[in-house]
Design a protein around this motif. Structure first.
Motif, short mmCIF file in Angstrom:
data_model
loop_
_atom_site.label_atom_id
_atom_site.label_comp_id
_atom_site.label_asym_id
_atom_site.label_seq_id
_atom_site.Cartn_x
_atom_site.Cartn_y
_atom_site.Cartn_z
N LEU A 28 -15.44 7.49 -3.82
CA LEU A 28 -14.16 7.21 -4.48
C LEU A 28 -14.24 7.51 -5.97
O LEU A 28 -15.24 7.26 -6.62
CB LEU A 28 -13.79 5.73 -4.32
N ASN A 29 -13.13 8.01 -6.50
CA ASN A 29 -12.99 8.24 -7.94
C ASN A 29 -11.73 7.51 -8.37
O ASN A 29 -10.64 8.08 -8.34
CB ASN A 29 -12.89 9.74 -8.23
N LEU A 30 -11.87 6.26 -8.75
CA LEU A 30 -10.70 5.43 -9.06
C LEU A 30 -10.15 5.66 -10.46
O LEU A 30 -9.10 5.12 -10.80
CB LEU A 30 -11.04 3.96 -8.84
N VAL A 50 0.08 2.88 -0.75
CA VAL A 50 -1.34 3.08 -1.00
C VAL A 50 -2.14 3.00 0.30
O VAL A 50 -1.92 2.11 1.12
CB VAL A 50 -1.85 2.02 -2.00
N CYS A 51 -3.08 3.91 0.45
CA CYS A 51 -4.02 3.95 1.58
C CYS A 51 -3.39 4.29 2.93
O CYS A 51 -3.91 3.92 3.98
CB CYS A 51 -4.84 2.66 1.69
N GLY A 52 -2.28 5.01 2.89
CA GLY A 52 -1.75 5.55 4.13
C GLY A 52 -2.53 6.82 4.48
O GLY A 52 -3.60 7.08 3.91
N ALA A 59 -9.50 6.97 6.91
CA ALA A 59 -10.84 7.54 6.83
C ALA A 59 -11.77 6.74 5.92
O ALA A 59 -12.94 7.05 5.83
CB ALA A 59 -10.75 8.98 6.33
N LEU A 60 -11.22 5.74 5.26
CA LEU A 60 -12.02 4.93 4.33
C LEU A 60 -12.59 3.70 5.02
O LEU A 60 -12.02 3.20 5.99
CB LEU A 60 -11.15 4.48 3.15
N THR A 61 -13.68 3.20 4.49
CA THR A 61 -14.20 1.92 4.97
C THR A 61 -13.27 0.82 4.48
O THR A 61 -12.46 1.02 3.56
CB THR A 61 -15.61 1.65 4.44
N THR A 62 -13.39 -0.35 5.06
CA THR A 62 -12.58 -1.48 4.60
C THR A 62 -12.86 -1.78 3.14
O THR A 62 -11.93 -2.02 2.36
CB THR A 62 -12.84 -2.72 5.48
N ALA A 67 -11.04 -1.55 -2.53
CA ALA A 67 -11.25 -1.10 -3.91
C ALA A 67 -10.06 -0.28 -4.40
O ALA A 67 -9.59 -0.46 -5.53
CB ALA A 67 -12.54 -0.29 -4.01
N VAL A 68 -9.54 0.60 -3.56
CA VAL A 68 -8.38 1.41 -3.92
C VAL A 68 -7.17 0.51 -4.14
O VAL A 68 -6.45 0.64 -5.14
CB VAL A 68 -8.08 2.48 -2.85
#
Length: 142
Positions: A28-30, A50-52, A59-62, A67-68
């Motif tokens: 991730l690059n926040l 966010v995170c759709g 595809a992201l971990t929980t 974090a996002v």
């Protein structure tokens, strides 16, 4: 619980489906999230999703999704309605994501079906006829 996610009215107006930025190594690059939020605000958007699937959520971990979501809430909640996608193949993980969204002050949550494949996959599997596996004589998927 007056200001909780469950007690808020639905958001109306133009909302963007934000992408999730990554470093070249896939982490991730926040950092760019703040710039995304500022741009959406300048453009007059009402909120952000966010995170759709556009944001690679499935595809992201929980932990990555949390974090996002946290970062979006930190930088955007004063100027944008932040809607966090919490849909997951696991109901328990979806509950954790929903509780985290509420804790971070998201305006709302959405729980959409999770796609079977995601674009974070960087190498398409293929079957090899050679035998690099510990199971001699079996084809392997790499």
């Amino acid at each position: 619980m007056q200001n909780s996610v469950a007690s808020r009215k639905p958001a109306f107006g133009l909302m963007a489906a934000a992408f999730t930025p990554f470093h070249a190594d896939g982490s991730l690059n926040l950092g760019p999230v703040e710039q995304q939020a500022e741009r959406f605000t300048r453009q007059g958007l009402r909120g952000v999703f966010v995170c759709g699937s556009t944001g690679e959520g499935p595809a992201l971990t929980t932990a990555e999704r949390m974090a996002v979501a946290k970062r979006w809430c930190e930088v955007g909640r004063d100027s944008l309605e932040i809607i966090i996608h919490v849909g997951h193949a696991s109901v328990e993980e979806a509950r954790l994501l929903a509780a985290d969204a509420e804790k971070n002050g998201a305006a709302g949550i959405a729980a959409l079906p999770v796609p079977a494949a995601t674009s974070r996959i960087t190498k398409v599997p293929f079957w090899r006829d050679r035998d690099p596996s510990p199971m001699p004589g079996r084809k392997t998927c790499t």
